[in-house]
Structure formats: structure tokens, C-alpha cells
Design a protein around this motif. Structure first.
Motif, PDB file in Angstrom:
ATOM      1  N   ARG A 156       0.853  -1.197   0.000  1.00 19.90           N
ATOM      2  CA  ARG A 156       0.000   0.000   0.000  1.00 19.90           C
ATOM      3  C   ARG A 156       0.898   1.261   0.000  1.00 19.90           C
ATOM      4  O   ARG A 156       0.639   2.225  -0.696  1.00 19.90           O
ATOM      5  N   ASP A 157       1.950   1.201   0.806  1.00 19.70           N
ATOM      6  CA  ASP A 157       2.889   2.345   0.861  1.00 19.70           C
ATOM      7  C   ASP A 157       3.569   2.563  -0.490  1.00 19.70           C
ATOM      8  O   ASP A 157       3.760   3.699  -0.922  1.00 19.70           O
ATOM      9  N   ILE A 158       3.946   1.458  -1.121  1.00 20.92           N
ATOM     10  CA  ILE A 158       4.631   1.566  -2.421  1.00 20.92           C
ATOM     11  C   ILE A 158       3.685   2.199  -3.445  1.00 20.92           C
ATOM     12  O   ILE A 158       4.048   3.105  -4.196  1.00 20.92           O
ATOM     13  N   ARG A 159       2.448   1.722  -3.428  1.00 22.44           N
ATOM     14  CA  ARG A 159       1.438   2.250  -4.360  1.00 22.44           C
ATOM     15  C   ARG A 159       1.254   3.751  -4.142  1.00 22.44           C
ATOM     16  O   ARG A 159       1.280   4.547  -5.077  1.00 22.44           O
ATOM     17  N   ARG A 160       1.126   4.132  -2.855  1.00 25.16           N
ATOM     18  CA  ARG A 160       0.903   5.546  -2.527  1.00 25.16           C
ATOM     19  C   ARG A 160       2.118   6.380  -2.966  1.00 25.16           C
ATOM     20  O   ARG A 160       1.977   7.430  -3.579  1.00 25.16           O
ATOM     21  N   ALA A 161       3.302   5.870  -2.679  1.00 20.13           N
ATOM     22  CA  ALA A 161       4.530   6.615  -3.012  1.00 20.13           C
ATOM     23  C   ALA A 161       4.628   6.848  -4.518  1.00 20.13           C
ATOM     24  O   ALA A 161       4.992   7.936  -4.966  1.00 20.13           O
ATOM     25  N   LEU A 162       4.286   5.830  -5.297  1.00 21.36           N
ATOM     26  CA  LEU A 162       4.389   5.970  -6.753  1.00 21.36           C
ATOM     27  C   LEU A 162       3.340   6.936  -7.288  1.00 21.36           C
ATOM     28  O   LEU A 162       3.618   7.748  -8.170  1.00 21.36           O
ATOM     29  N   LEU A 163       2.139   6.849  -6.734  1.00 19.18           N
ATOM     30  CA  LEU A 163       1.089   7.773  -7.202  1.00 19.18           C
ATOM     31  C   LEU A 163       1.463   9.207  -6.846  1.00 19.18           C
ATOM     32  O   LEU A 163       1.283  10.123  -7.643  1.00 19.18           O
ATOM     33  N   GLU A 164       1.998   9.382  -5.649  1.00 19.33           N
ATOM     34  CA  GLU A 164       2.414  10.735  -5.245  1.00 19.33           C
ATOM     35  C   GLU A 164       3.559  11.241  -6.115  1.00 19.33           C
ATOM     36  O   GLU A 164       3.732  12.446  -6.288  1.00 19.33           O
ATOM     37  N   ALA A 165       4.339  10.305  -6.650  1.00 18.96           N
ATOM     38  CA  ALA A 165       5.446  10.715  -7.536  1.00 18.96           C
ATOM     39  C   ALA A 165       4.945  10.987  -8.948  1.00 18.96           C
ATOM     40  O   ALA A 165       5.738  11.216  -9.854  1.00 18.96           O
ATOM     41  N   ASP A 166       3.629  10.915  -9.123  1.00 16.98           N
ATOM     42  CA  ASP A 166       3.010  11.209 -10.410  1.00 16.98           C
ATOM     43  C   ASP A 166       3.285  10.140 -11.464  1.00 16.98           C
ATOM     44  O   ASP A 166       3.448  10.431 -12.648  1.00 16.98           O
ATOM     45  N   VAL A 167       3.343   8.897 -11.023  1.00 14.22           N
ATOM     46  CA  VAL A 167       3.431   7.781 -11.959  1.00 14.22           C
ATOM     47  C   VAL A 167       1.986   7.451 -12.343  1.00 14.22           C
ATOM     48  O   VAL A 167       1.099   7.485 -11.488  1.00 14.22           O
ATOM     49  N   SER A 168       1.782   7.098 -13.609  1.00 11.51           N
ATOM     50  CA  SER A 168       0.387   6.913 -14.032  1.00 11.51           C
ATOM     51  C   SER A 168      -0.225   5.667 -13.389  1.00 11.51           C
ATOM     52  O   SER A 168       0.463   4.679 -13.128  1.00 11.51           O
ATOM     53  N   LEU A 169      -1.515   5.745 -13.153  1.00 12.22           N
ATOM     54  CA  LEU A 169      -2.210   4.705 -12.387  1.00 12.22           C
ATOM     55  C   LEU A 169      -2.060   3.298 -12.979  1.00 12.22           C
ATOM     56  O   LEU A 169      -1.732   2.361 -12.239  1.00 12.22           O
ATOM     57  N   PRO A 170      -2.279   3.116 -14.280  1.00 12.89           N
ATOM     58  CA  PRO A 170      -2.116   1.750 -14.806  1.00 12.89           C
ATOM     59  C   PRO A 170      -0.699   1.222 -14.586  1.00 12.89           C
ATOM     60  O   PRO A 170      -0.507   0.040 -14.305  1.00 12.89           O
ATOM     61  N   VAL A 171       0.280   2.112 -14.691  1.00 13.11           N
ATOM     62  CA  VAL A 171       1.670   1.691 -14.469  1.00 13.11           C
ATOM     63  C   VAL A 171       1.840   1.267 -13.015  1.00 13.11           C
ATOM     64  O   VAL A 171       2.432   0.231 -12.714  1.00 13.11           O
ATOM     65  N   VAL A 172       1.282   2.054 -12.111  1.00 11.92           N
ATOM     66  CA  VAL A 172       1.396   1.730 -10.683  1.00 11.92           C
ATOM     67  C   VAL A 172       0.749   0.370 -10.409  1.00 11.92           C
ATOM     68  O   VAL A 172       1.310  -0.476  -9.714  1.00 11.92           O
ATOM     69  N   ARG A 173      -0.424   0.161 -10.980  1.00 16.46           N
ATOM     70  CA  ARG A 173      -1.139  -1.108 -10.752  1.00 16.46           C
ATOM     71  C   ARG A 173      -0.301  -2.292 -11.203  1.00 16.46           C
ATOM     72  O   ARG A 173      -0.127  -3.263 -10.468  1.00 16.46           O
ATOM     73  N   ARG A 174       0.225  -2.187 -12.406  1.00 17.93           N
ATOM     74  CA  ARG A 174       1.026  -3.311 -12.931  1.00 17.93           C
ATOM     75  C   ARG A 174       2.265  -3.524 -12.077  1.00 17.93           C
ATOM     76  O   ARG A 174       2.637  -4.647 -11.767  1.00 17.93           O
ATOM     77  N   PHE A 175       2.858  -2.426 -11.670  1.00 18.54           N
ATOM     78  CA  PHE A 175       4.082  -2.504 -10.880  1.00 18.54           C
ATOM     79  C   PHE A 175       3.824  -3.210  -9.547  1.00 18.54           C
ATOM     80  O   PHE A 175       4.529  -4.141  -9.168  1.00 18.54           O
ATOM     81  N   VAL A 176       2.782  -2.744  -8.860  1.00 20.04           N
ATOM     82  CA  VAL A 176       2.469  -3.302  -7.542  1.00 20.04           C
ATOM     83  C   VAL A 176       2.154  -4.797  -7.660  1.00 20.04           C
ATOM     84  O   VAL A 176       2.590  -5.604  -6.835  1.00 20.04           O
ATOM     85  N   GLN A 177       1.453  -5.158  -8.714  1.00 16.50           N
ATOM     86  CA  GLN A 177       1.114  -6.569  -8.889  1.00 16.50           C
ATOM     87  C   GLN A 177       2.381  -7.403  -9.117  1.00 16.50           C
ATOM     88  O   GLN A 177       2.564  -8.455  -8.497  1.00 16.50           O
ATOM     89  N   ALA A 178       3.257  -6.882  -9.963  1.00 16.97           N
ATOM     90  CA  ALA A 178       4.492  -7.626 -10.254  1.00 16.97           C
ATOM     91  C   ALA A 178       5.329  -7.800  -8.987  1.00 16.97           C
ATOM     92  O   ALA A 178       5.839  -8.885  -8.702  1.00 16.97           O
TER      93      ALA A 178
END
Ligand SMILES: Nc1nc2c(ncn2[C@@H]2O[C@H](COP(=O)(O)OP(=O)(O)OP(=O)(O)O)[C@@H](O)[C@H]2O)c(=O)[nH]1
Length: 560
Positions: A105-127
Motif C-alpha cells: 500500500r505504501d509503495i502504491r501511494r509513493a508511486l502515485l504521489e510521484a506522479d506515476v500513471s495509475l495503470p503503471v502503478v497497478r502493474r508494478f504493484v502486482q508484479a
């Protein structure tokens, strides 16, 4: 002027004054991340104790602390956001489906706050989640360190894996066409690129194709002088495609290796601009079409790369202003969103501030944990699980012999110089270079003695314990003293006992987890003076007595 409909592309980051005579430099905001790394130092006796453990079991760990010297250089917010993920795993033994929920959850939040696009964040977190749950335990590596490594690997993958080099044409000149919105740094990049290529031994020529901002031509001429590269100009009344044709002709005449063409930027993507670029591209037939994007625009940069690629076909991107206050979204999204690699990055206003984009180094900077990463890699390399299990079996059955001793010693050598290995171990802070040299020397001495043993003696140290004649022969063959050979044999028996004690403290599990070992070591250290050591000594004697049939109170140094 028909605007392309690409909603997420905006120009809010750019100055709208036109022509811009002077460029206001992007303010440099140094990362103020309070998170830094350091190795904990402790007293030298515990350092020696730990070295003893390393010597026998190669159990190594790295501990991060929030104060220290190695500072995350950029993307400070992202770095600290991710750090809270690792912190949630403190005290855990293994990564499980349950205990990674919060860190993810923290990783997801950190990436979104860094302005990484949502689909990218989703795929990243899943991987990352899939790998984290499936990862085995590596001896000596803690779950938080493992997660750092997994995130790092996935970040590298996300950013394209390998560095993407510039392509050069088979026959000169190689033509590089630069495109981008206004104010992203195209003109500056043109000159930077010329310097970069010059340093690789290539002759260059610049073509000034920004006819809409007269100051851009002057700017390029000045920068060209600065980097000592000729600039082809044709004023502002000639169409960019014609300038491109003339410039290319001139470059061929001059026999230059690489031509870099600067083009006009716009406040927004529009049809005229795209058509003009298409014309220029047709004339130049460039080897590289690079879109210059501003890192501060975050995921918009990725969207822009996608649009330009669809419209004119590009070969990659150059990310500028990475030295500024960017949050990381652009660097992390461009490849994943557009499929096009970031080839180069601008990290400052000086002409020298252009460099290849190395995904692995970038991941390292984001995580700010180069030391942990290299430690985990080394641990993975050296401490193969099968070896660890095999070793454990031997320890439990007290069969740890000189072959294992040698194997372990060489494993350390494989890890690089001992000073580097020691540098990665908490508690080693106070080990002096002289002590390190001493330890290295004693390993060499040990190796010489073990090499002088017969295969049978290596497998059955008892033979040496029982026979002064054998010890004498080894001393002679290895050029060491009999006392040194005796000490080595005694050390092996002590080691067996010590390891068995440590293993006994661990609860189950096929491969020892470091934290257990650390606890065991600590509890040994905390025991009232004499108790642990006395116990160890008496067990060692018992073992030895068991092998030789008689205890030797004088130890191996004595004349027997
Ligand atoms: N800090 C920093 N500033 C940069 C970098 N690259 C370019 N700049 C600055 O950004 C400003 C704009 O750069 P230009 O090269 O003029 O931009 P441009 O894209 O050619 O602008 P137009 O011609 O208007 O399209 C200048 O002040 C540059 O010094 C970089 O990597 N870091």
C-alpha cells in the motif's frame, strides 16, 4: 490551428512569454530527505564476534538507519515514501501474502504521489507482490532487504532494463532530429548532445530549425561556440524543411559524423507543428528522432511521448531537468506508457550535464540503497540455498570439515575484497584497515595449511587431532609452524560446537534466517561473563575428547 485532442497533455509548466530572451533556470531543490543510510558501529569485541561468525558461516547483513551519510540524491519524496514500506517489515522473518499488504500500500501511494500513471502503478504493484510472495528465503537476507531488491529489479524493468544507446547510421552523417514542446530544453539539449558526441570522437554539426523564436537561433549559435561545434543557420524566413535540406547538404559537404537539428517548440501540440515536423523528418530521414521532455511534467511527459510517437514516429526520449524538483513520474512512466526508451537525461544547465539514462542507476538513486542492493546480490550469488541447506546438515551432524572450511573461505574471496565485505556488515565500523589486512593474511595462512592436508585429513579432522606426526607434516609442507596447524584444527572443532549452538537456538525452518542468528549471537554475548564461553569451551573439549579418546587440557598449542 487544429489542436490535437490529447487531454492529459497540458502546457501549464511552460512559460508562455514568446520570444523568451532569457531562460529562467529551474531552481535546484536538493533532496531534503531525512532518510539516509549508515552502518551501525559497535564495540570492536562484538565486531570480532561477528567476524567469527562470518568466518564460520558467512552470515552477513546490512542494517539501515535513518541517520547517516548516503543520502538519496533525487526524488526525495518517493524515496522516503518507499522507505516506510521497508520499515513495515522490520521484525518479520519471511515475506508473506499477509505481511506485504501494508508495504505494498505504501509503495502504491509513493508511486502515485510521484506522479506515476495509475495503470503503471497497478502493474508494478502486482508484479512486486507476486515476486515477494514467491521469493524463497536467502540465508542472511532479511525480508525488508529482499523487498528492496525486488522493487529495485522491477523499477529497472519498468524503466526499460538496459541502457538504450543512440543508434548511428552505417554511412555518415547520422542525423538526430530533436522535437518537443516549448521551453523543455531542446536548444540546450542540441548543444549538450553535440558536446556529448564530440567526447565520443564524433564530429558534429548543429542545424538551427526553430524559426518561430528568433532568440533560439542566437542561443544555438552561442551554445555552438561554447562547445566548439558549427551551427547551420538560415534565418527565420525559410521553412524548417528547407533549412533541414540545406543543413544536411552542408553537413555532407563538411563530412561530419553527426547532425543534430533543433526544431521549434509549441505551447501545445498542434496539427501545423506536427505537419512541419513530418516534413522535416521526411527530408532528413533521421536515424534518431528524439522527443525532449521535461521531467517536471511527470506522467504527462509519458503521454506526450506516446502522442509524438503515434503522430511522427520517434525513436526515444530525452528527459531534461532531472536535477530539478521532479517527483519521478516521468522517468518511471515514459517507457511503460509509450514503449519508447529514455535515451539520455539532462541533469543541469551546464553543457556537460547530459548523460545516458541508466535504469539500474536510476533505480538505485530512487531507492537510495545501493549498499543494500549490492549486498543482497552478493548474498544471492554466494549463498546458494542448496549450499546453505547442505551446510546446515553438516553442522547438525557435526560433520563440518576442512573442505567446508575452505569452501566458505573462498566464498568470501568471491564476494570481493574482505574490506568490502566487512564494510557491509553492521558492527564492523570499528574494524581498522590493519585488522582487515590481518584477517586476510590469516585466511591465506589457513588456506595454505588446508591445501597441505590429504583429502582424508580434510574430511576427518579427527585424524589431525590425534596425530602430532600428521600436524608436523602439514606444518612442513605449508611452511607454517606446528602451533599454527594445531590452532587451525582446534578452531575447526570450536567452530563445530559454536555453529551447533547457534543452530540449536533457531526454531525450525530449513534455512537459518539471519535475524535468528543475530539474536543467538546477541544472547551469547549477553550471557553472564564466562558462562557461554565456558560452556563452549567444555563442549569443544568434549567433542575433541570424543574424537581423540582423551581430553587435552593444554590445547593444541601444547606439545603432544
Ligand atoms: N536545471 C536544468 N535546466 C535545464 C535543463 N535543460 C534545459 N534547461 C533550462 O531550461 C530552459 C529552457 O531551455 P531551452 O533549451 O531554451 O528550451 P527549448 O525547448 O529550446 O525552448 P523553445 O525554443 O522555447 O522551445 C533554459 O533556461 C535551460 O537552461 C536541465 O537539464 N536542467
Amino acid at each position: 490551428m487544429e489542436s490535437l485532442t490529447f487531454s492529459s497533455v497540458s502546457t501549464r509548466h511552460f512559460s508562455s512569454s514568446f520570444p523568451r530572451k532569457t531562460h529562467s533556470p529551474t531552481s535546484f531543490t536538493a533532496s531534503s530527505s531525512p532518510h539516509a543510510l549508515s552502518f551501525r558501529s559497535s564495540n570492536s569485541s562484538s565486531a570480532r564476534e561477528l567476524w567469527g561468525t562470518v568466518n564460520s558461516q558467512r552470515v552477513i547483513t546490512v542494517r539501515r538507519e535513518r541517520r547517516g551519510v548516503i543520502r538519496a540524491e533525487m526524488f526525495g519524496q518517493l524515496t522516503s515514501g518507499l522507505e516506510s514500506a521497508w520499515n513495515k517489515l522490520k521484525g518479520e522473518e519471511v515475506l508473506t501474502k499477509e505481511n506485504i499488504v501494508e508495504p505494498m500500500r505504501d509503495i502504491r501511494r509513493a508511486l502515485l504521489e510521484a506522479d506515476v500513471s495509475l495503470p503503471v502503478v497497478r502493474r508494478f504493484v502486482q508484479a512486486v507482490s507476486e515476486r515477494a510472495v514467491g521469493v524463497g528465503v536467502i540465508r542472511g537476507v532479511k525480508p525488508d532487504q529482499q523487498l528492496v531488491k525486488i522493487v529495485s529489479d522491477e523499477l529497472v524493468k519498468l524503466m526499460g532494463g538496459e541502457v538504450s544507446e543512440l543508434t548511428f547510421a552505417k554511412s555518415s552523417p547520422t542525423v538526430i532530429l530533436l522535437a518537443g514542446l516549448q521551453g523543455v530544453g531542446k536548444t540546450t539539449v542540441s548543444a549538450k548532445l553535440a558536446l556529448y558526441l564530440k567526447k565520443q570522437g564524433k564530429s558534429c554539426m548543429l542545424i538551427a530549425g526553430d524559426v518561430y523564436r528568433p532568440a533560439a537561433i542566437d542561443q544555438l549559435v552561442i551554445l555552438g561556440k561554447q562547445v566548439d561545434v558549427p551551427v547551420y543557420t538560415a534565418g527565420t524566413d525559410v521553412k524548417p524543411a528547407e533549412i533541414a535540406r540545406q543543413g544536411l547538404q552542408e553537413a555532407k559537404k563538411k563530412n561530419v559524423d553527426v547532425v543534430v537539428m533543433d526544431t521549434a517548440g509549441r505551447l501545445q501540440i498542434d496539427r501545423t507543428m506536427m505537419d512541419e515536423l513530418k516534413d522535416v523528418k521526411r527530408i532528413l530521414n533521421p536515424t534518431e528522432v528524439l522527443l525532449v521532455v521535461d521531467a517536471m511534467t511527470g506522467q504527462e511527459a509519458a503521454a506526450l511521448v506516446t502522442t509524438f510517437n503515434l503522430e511522427i514516429g520517434i525513436t526515444g526520449a530525452i528527459l531534461t531537468k532531472l536535477d530539478g524538483d521532479s517527483r519521478g513520474g516521468a522517468a518511471l512512466s515514459v517507457k511503460e506508457v509509450s514503449g519508447k526508451p529514455i535515451k539520455l537525461v539532462g541533469r543541469g544547465e551546464r553543457m556537460e550535464d547530459l548523460e545516458p539514462f541508466y535504469p539500474d542507476r536510476m533505480a538505485g538513486r530512487i531507492l537510495g540503497m545501493g549498499d543494500v542492493l549490492s549486498f543482497v546480490e552478493k548474498a544471492q550469488e554466494v549463498m546458494k540455498q542448496e549450499d546453505a541447506e547442505d551446510l546446515q546438515q553438516k553442522i547438525m551432524s557435526a560433520k563440518f570439515d576442512f573442505n567446508d572450511f575452505l569452501k566458505q573461505t573462498r566464498a568470501v574471496a568471491q564476494m570481493g575484497s574482505m574490506s568490502r565485505v566487512l564494510g557491509m556488515i553492521p558492527g564492523m565500523g570499528k574494524v581498522t584497515p590493519a585488522q582487515i589486512r590481518e584477517a586476510e593474511k590469516s585466511l591465506q595462512i589457513m588456506e595454505a595449511m588446508i591445501e597441505a592436508m590429504t583429502p582424508e585429513e580434510r574430511e576427518k579432522p579427527e585424524l589431525l587431532a590425534e596425530s602430532p606426526a600428521r600436524r608436523k607434516r602439514i606444518a612442513q609442507e605449508s611452511g607454517k609452524t606446528e602451533q599454527q596447524v594445531s590452532q587451525l584444527v582446534a578452531q575447526l572443532f570450536q567452530m563445530r560446537v559454536r555453529m551447533k549452538n547457534l543452530m540449536g537456538v533457531m526454531q525450525g525452518g530449513s534455512v537459518p534466517a539471519l535475524s535468528n542468528l543475530e539474536e543467538a549471537i546477541k544472547s551469547e554475548q549477553k550471557a553472564p561473563p564466562g558462562t557461554a564461553r565456558r560452556k563452549r569451551r567444555s563442549e569443544s573439549r568434549k567433542q575433541f575428547a570424543g574424537s581423540s579418546g582423551r581430553p587435552n587440557p593444554r590445547g593444541f598449542g601444547g606439545a603432544n
